[in-house]
Motif scaffolding. Structure first.
Motif, short mmCIF file in Angstrom:
data_model
loop_
_atom_site.label_atom_id
_atom_site.label_comp_id
_atom_site.label_asym_id
_atom_site.label_seq_id
_atom_site.Cartn_x
_atom_site.Cartn_y
_atom_site.Cartn_z
N TRP A 55 -3.42 -4.80 -7.20
CA TRP A 55 -4.77 -4.24 -7.15
C TRP A 55 -5.79 -5.20 -6.55
CZ3 TRP A 55 -7.36 0.02 -7.00
CH2 TRP A 55 -8.72 0.04 -7.32
N ASP A 56 -5.79 -6.46 -7.04
CA ASP A 56 -6.81 -7.41 -6.57
C ASP A 56 -6.71 -7.67 -5.08
OD1 ASP A 56 -7.97 -7.65 -9.03
OD2 ASP A 56 -6.59 -9.25 -9.66
N GLU A 57 -5.50 -7.58 -4.54
CA GLU A 57 -5.33 -7.88 -3.12
C GLU A 57 -5.73 -6.71 -2.22
OE1 GLU A 57 -1.26 -9.72 -2.61
OE2 GLU A 57 -1.52 -9.82 -4.79
N VAL A 58 -5.65 -5.49 -2.73
CA VAL A 58 -5.86 -4.35 -1.83
C VAL A 58 -7.03 -3.45 -2.23
CG1 VAL A 58 -3.43 -4.28 -1.17
CG2 VAL A 58 -4.23 -2.84 -3.05
N LYS A 59 -7.75 -3.77 -3.32
CA LYS A 59 -8.73 -2.81 -3.83
C LYS A 59 -9.82 -2.48 -2.82
CE LYS A 59 -11.24 -6.39 -6.29
NZ LYS A 59 -11.48 -6.98 -7.59
N ASP A 60 -10.08 -3.41 -1.87
CA ASP A 60 -11.14 -3.16 -0.89
C ASP A 60 -10.63 -2.46 0.36
OD1 ASP A 60 -12.91 -4.50 -2.56
OD2 ASP A 60 -12.24 -6.44 -1.75
N ARG A 61 -9.35 -2.26 0.45
CA ARG A 61 -8.83 -1.64 1.69
C ARG A 61 -7.76 -0.59 1.40
NH1 ARG A 61 -4.58 -5.98 3.94
NH2 ARG A 61 -4.40 -7.28 2.11
N LEU A 62 -8.06 0.26 0.42
CA LEU A 62 -7.10 1.30 0.04
C LEU A 62 -6.87 2.31 1.15
CD1 LEU A 62 -8.19 2.00 -3.62
CD2 LEU A 62 -6.15 0.80 -2.85
N ASP A 63 -7.86 2.41 2.05
CA ASP A 63 -7.73 3.41 3.13
C ASP A 63 -7.03 2.85 4.36
OD1 ASP A 63 -9.79 1.68 3.51
OD2 ASP A 63 -11.10 3.13 4.50
N GLN A 64 -6.62 1.58 4.27
CA GLN A 64 -5.94 0.99 5.45
C GLN A 64 -4.44 1.26 5.41
OE1 GLN A 64 -6.94 -3.10 6.14
NE2 GLN A 64 -9.13 -2.68 6.01
N LEU A 65 -3.82 1.14 6.59
CA LEU A 65 -2.40 1.43 6.69
C LEU A 65 -1.56 0.47 5.85
CD1 LEU A 65 -1.63 2.26 10.42
CD2 LEU A 65 -1.44 3.73 8.43
N ALA A 66 -0.60 1.03 5.10
CA ALA A 66 0.25 0.22 4.24
C ALA A 66 1.19 -0.66 5.06
CB ALA A 66 1.07 1.12 3.31
N THR A 67 1.47 -0.24 6.29
CA THR A 67 2.38 -1.01 7.13
C THR A 67 1.75 -2.32 7.59
OG1 THR A 67 1.71 0.57 8.81
CG2 THR A 67 3.94 0.76 7.98
N GLY A 68 0.43 -2.46 7.37
CA GLY A 68 -0.22 -3.71 7.75
C GLY A 68 -0.13 -4.79 6.69
N LEU A 69 0.42 -4.47 5.51
CA LEU A 69 0.56 -5.46 4.44
C LEU A 69 1.73 -6.40 4.72
CD1 LEU A 69 0.18 -3.08 1.36
CD2 LEU A 69 -1.53 -4.66 2.21
N SER A 70 1.75 -7.53 4.01
CA SER A 70 2.89 -8.45 4.15
C SER A 70 4.11 -7.86 3.45
CB SER A 70 2.55 -9.79 3.53
OG SER A 70 2.62 -9.70 2.13
N GLY A 71 5.28 -8.43 3.73
CA GLY A 71 6.52 -7.90 3.16
C GLY A 71 6.49 -7.83 1.64
N GLY A 72 6.03 -8.90 1.00
CA GLY A 72 5.98 -8.93 -0.45
C GLY A 72 5.00 -7.90 -1.00
N GLN A 73 3.85 -7.78 -0.31
CA GLN A 73 2.86 -6.79 -0.75
C GLN A 73 3.41 -5.38 -0.57
OE1 GLN A 73 -0.32 -8.08 1.84
NE2 GLN A 73 -1.47 -8.93 0.12
N GLN A 74 4.13 -5.16 0.55
CA GLN A 74 4.72 -3.84 0.78
C GLN A 74 5.69 -3.48 -0.33
OE1 GLN A 74 6.48 -3.24 4.63
NE2 GLN A 74 4.62 -3.78 5.73
N GLN A 75 6.49 -4.47 -0.75
CA GLN A 75 7.47 -4.19 -1.79
C GLN A 75 6.78 -3.88 -3.12
OE1 GLN A 75 10.13 -2.85 -1.87
NE2 GLN A 75 11.82 -4.28 -1.81
N ARG A 76 5.69 -4.61 -3.42
CA ARG A 76 4.96 -4.31 -4.66
C ARG A 76 4.29 -2.94 -4.56
NH1 ARG A 76 1.13 -8.94 -5.52
NH2 ARG A 76 1.88 -9.70 -3.51
N LEU A 77 3.88 -2.58 -3.32
CA LEU A 77 3.32 -1.25 -3.12
C LEU A 77 4.38 -0.19 -3.41
CD1 LEU A 77 0.90 0.48 -2.11
CD2 LEU A 77 1.96 0.40 0.13
N CYS A 78 5.61 -0.45 -2.97
CA CYS A 78 6.69 0.50 -3.23
C CYS A 78 6.95 0.62 -4.73
CB CYS A 78 7.97 0.08 -2.51
SG CYS A 78 7.83 0.21 -0.73
N ILE A 79 6.82 -0.51 -5.44
CA ILE A 79 6.98 -0.47 -6.90
C ILE A 79 5.84 0.34 -7.52
CG2 ILE A 79 6.99 -1.87 -9.00
CD1 ILE A 79 8.42 -4.05 -7.40
#
Lengths: 326, 264
Positions: free
Chosen positions: B147-171
């Motif tokens: 949450w703290d890392e992405v709360k300001d950019r929820l409308d941005q593309l998920a594919t722009g996150l880092s690998g670790g962030q993408q995996q936590r997003l999948c979780i």
């Protein structure tokens, strides 16, 4: 002064011949050199062919534009064809082209995308599917005039659609169907399986996956295929002449929007029509030189239309690639 | 684990029972007669060398194999408390997947916004209220520690996150639909050591909310974050038990050889 480096070089070659490792190096050097020469020859050859092809294309385009220049103005677009070449215009032709393309794109988009999705995502791998796929591949190779004959038999005589915009749109729609099916399938194939697995693992049904993921992610590819298909259809003449499209049309189709209820009319589907390439064909076959100028101007406009469509396809592809990557 | 020692007769809640499970790819048998239980609100790790059938077993639990052809399963996987056999062909795989979430080896966010990714599972379950969806999105992202890392950019593309962030997003995406059982298929194998440790901490934290079954190549990972461990070898379940016992006093010599690094 010139002699000494030569001598040195000879010396070097002697040493190299004696030492096996140096000799091997020497061999490698020679190999690279010969490869470089082949590389450069191939490069030159390719470049020359490119120049030749571009030159021919450029010559054709500029010839069309120079010949048609005197008629390329707004009046040309807003006047009906006429017996007097200087008064003739292409109003009915471009409106006809537009109306036919509208029918073509609706028919081929719906049929083509549905078929593509079915074959790629739903169809079981069996002999029936294989035969359908074979038929589609063959369909892409059928001469366009054959489509015209088929349309004459089915749409004009069997269904009594007449020599109408509807008949023409359906005919061209079937003609470009394989292009749309193939591009749809390619676009779907390029979506990695792990995205499908991700959606399935959340409990999505197949329909939801097609609607929420596969269609949006493949829309760029599908639209690109659609535009390329249209840019082919807009130049087709043979099948339309076969179904009996008229060459002299001095009226416009019924307007789709009416002032009286129900305000929307589909009467235009049944109207007679002509299209840009037929108009061009008509003028070019006249003996008078003035009509040939008209034909050149029509050709230039048709060409511009195709170029705009292709540019649109490239732009769409670029835009969607930026949006959907994985 | 203290539970077992202090109250030997206490029955631990079981989330799923794997019974006489066999799996065939065509003629080849990939999993042979596996039996074990997945305990509720515990982390169960599946370990073993490559090709031992642990991923195959995991993927059977949410019927992802149904997407492909040429496989056959035997036996039962009973999901409690309803006691339905999730391998049963008469059970709709969608129903199973609605209950059993999964996170894959390679992060696979949809090429949509971060928000759309998290709420997708809720949307296909018919939730439409924007306020509720936003609230669930925030909860899930908080639970996944993103949450703290992405709360300001929820409308941005998920594919722009880092690998670790993408995996936590999948979780987070899997957690949003509150599954009964969460399957993690080598969730950290494509990640760097820092992202890996973040996800390991997350797994330990999450077991209060959801039962977790994790496949891992990394023995330390199994030792660190699981309560129970199953060791598989060549399609067979060699040993199953509490993680600290299995790693300190393995009963089977194959297990001992594997965890001491003599093979695998």
């Amino acid at each position: 002064m010139r002699k000494s480096p030569m001598k040195k070089d000879k010396n070097r070659n002697n040493i190299m011949a004696k030492d096996p490792i140096l000799a091997k190096h020497n061999k490698t050097e020679k190999l690279i050199k010969s490869k470089n020469i082949k590389d450069q020859l191939f490069y030159l050859f390719g470049f020359l062919i490119l120049v030749a092809a571009s030159f021919i294309l450029f010559a054709l385009i500029s010839d069309l534009f120079i010949r048609g220049a005197s008629r390329l103005n707004f009046d040309f677009l807003t006047h009906f064809p006429s017996r007097k070449p200087e008064a003739a215009g292409i109003l009915s032709a471009w409106v006809g082209s537009l109306a036919v393309m509208l029918v073509t794109s609706s028919v081929s988009l719906v049929l083509g995308v549905m078929t593509g999705i079915y074959l790629e995502e739903y169809a079981p791998k069996n002999i029936f599917t294989f035969l359908i796929e074979l038929a589609i591949v063959n369909m892409a190779g059928i001469p366009s005039i054959t489509f015209g004959l088929m349309a004459l038999g089915i749409f004009v005589y069997q269904f009594n659609f007449g020599q109408s915009i509807l008949t023409a749109g359906l005919t061209l729609g079937l003609l470009v169907l394989p292009i749309i099916i193939v591009t749809t399938r390619e676009a779907l194939k390029s979506i990695p399986n792990h995205l499908r697995e991700a959606a399935y693992s959340l409990g999505a049904s197949k329909y939801q996956i097609v609607r929420d993921h596969l269609l949006p992610y493949s829309s760029g590819g599908i639209l690109t295929g659609m535009i390329l298909a249209l840019s082919r259809a807009v130049g087709e003449t043979a099948p339309l002449i076969t179904i009996g499209a008229l060459t002299f049309i001095a009226f416009l189709p019924t307007p789709p929007i009416q002032s009286t209820p129900p305000f929307v009319s589909f009467e235009w589907l049944w109207d007679g029509f002509t299209v840009l390439p037929i108009q061009m064909f008509n003028w070019v076959s006249r003996p008078q030189e003035e009509f040939h100028i008209n034909a050149a101007a029509t050709g230039a406009i048709l060409l511009m239309l195709t170029l705009i469509l292709n540019a649109g396809a490239i732009w769409l592809r670029y835009k969607f690639r930026k949006r959907y990557h994985w | 684990m203290g539970l077992l020692v202090n109250e030997p007769n206490a029955v631990k809640a079981i989330k799923a029972d794997v019974k006489n499970f066999n799996f065939y790819y065509g003629q080849k048998q990939a999993v042979k007669d596996v039996n074990f239980s997945v305990y509720q609100n515990k982390v169960t790790a599946l370990i073993g060398p490559s090709g031992c059938g642990k991923s195959t077993l995991l993927r059977s639990l949410n019927r992802i194999h149904d997407l492909y052809k040429g496989f056959k399963t035997e036996g039962e996987v009973i999901l409690h408390p309803e006691q339905i056999n999730i391998l049963d062909k008469s059970i709709d795989p969608t129903f199973v997947r609605m209950r059993v979430g999964m996170v894959f080896q390679k992060p696979n966010p949809f090429p949509k916004s971060i928000y759309e990714n998290v709420v997708y599972g809720l949307k296909i379950r018919g939730l439409k209220k924007r306020a509720l969806l936003e609230q669930k999105c925030e909860e899930s992202l908080k639970a996944a520690g993103l949450w703290d890392e992405v709360k300001d950019r929820l409308d941005q593309l998920a594919t722009g996150l880092s690998g670790g962030q993408q995996q936590r997003l999948c979780i987070a995406r899997a957690l949003a639909v509150e599954p009964d059982l969460l399957l993690l298929d080598e969730p950290t194998s494509a990640l760097d050591p820092i992202s890996t440790s973040v996800i390991e901490d997350l797994v330990i934290e999450l077991k209060n909310k959801v039962t977790i079954l994790i496949v891992t190549h990394n023995l330390q990972q199994a030792a660190r974050c699981s309560d129970f461990t199953a060791f598989m070898y060549l399609g067979e379940l060699i040993e199953f038990g509490e993680t600290n016992k299995l790693f300190t006093k393995p009963q089977n010599v194959k297990t001992e050889n594997y965890i001491t690094g003599r093979f695998g």
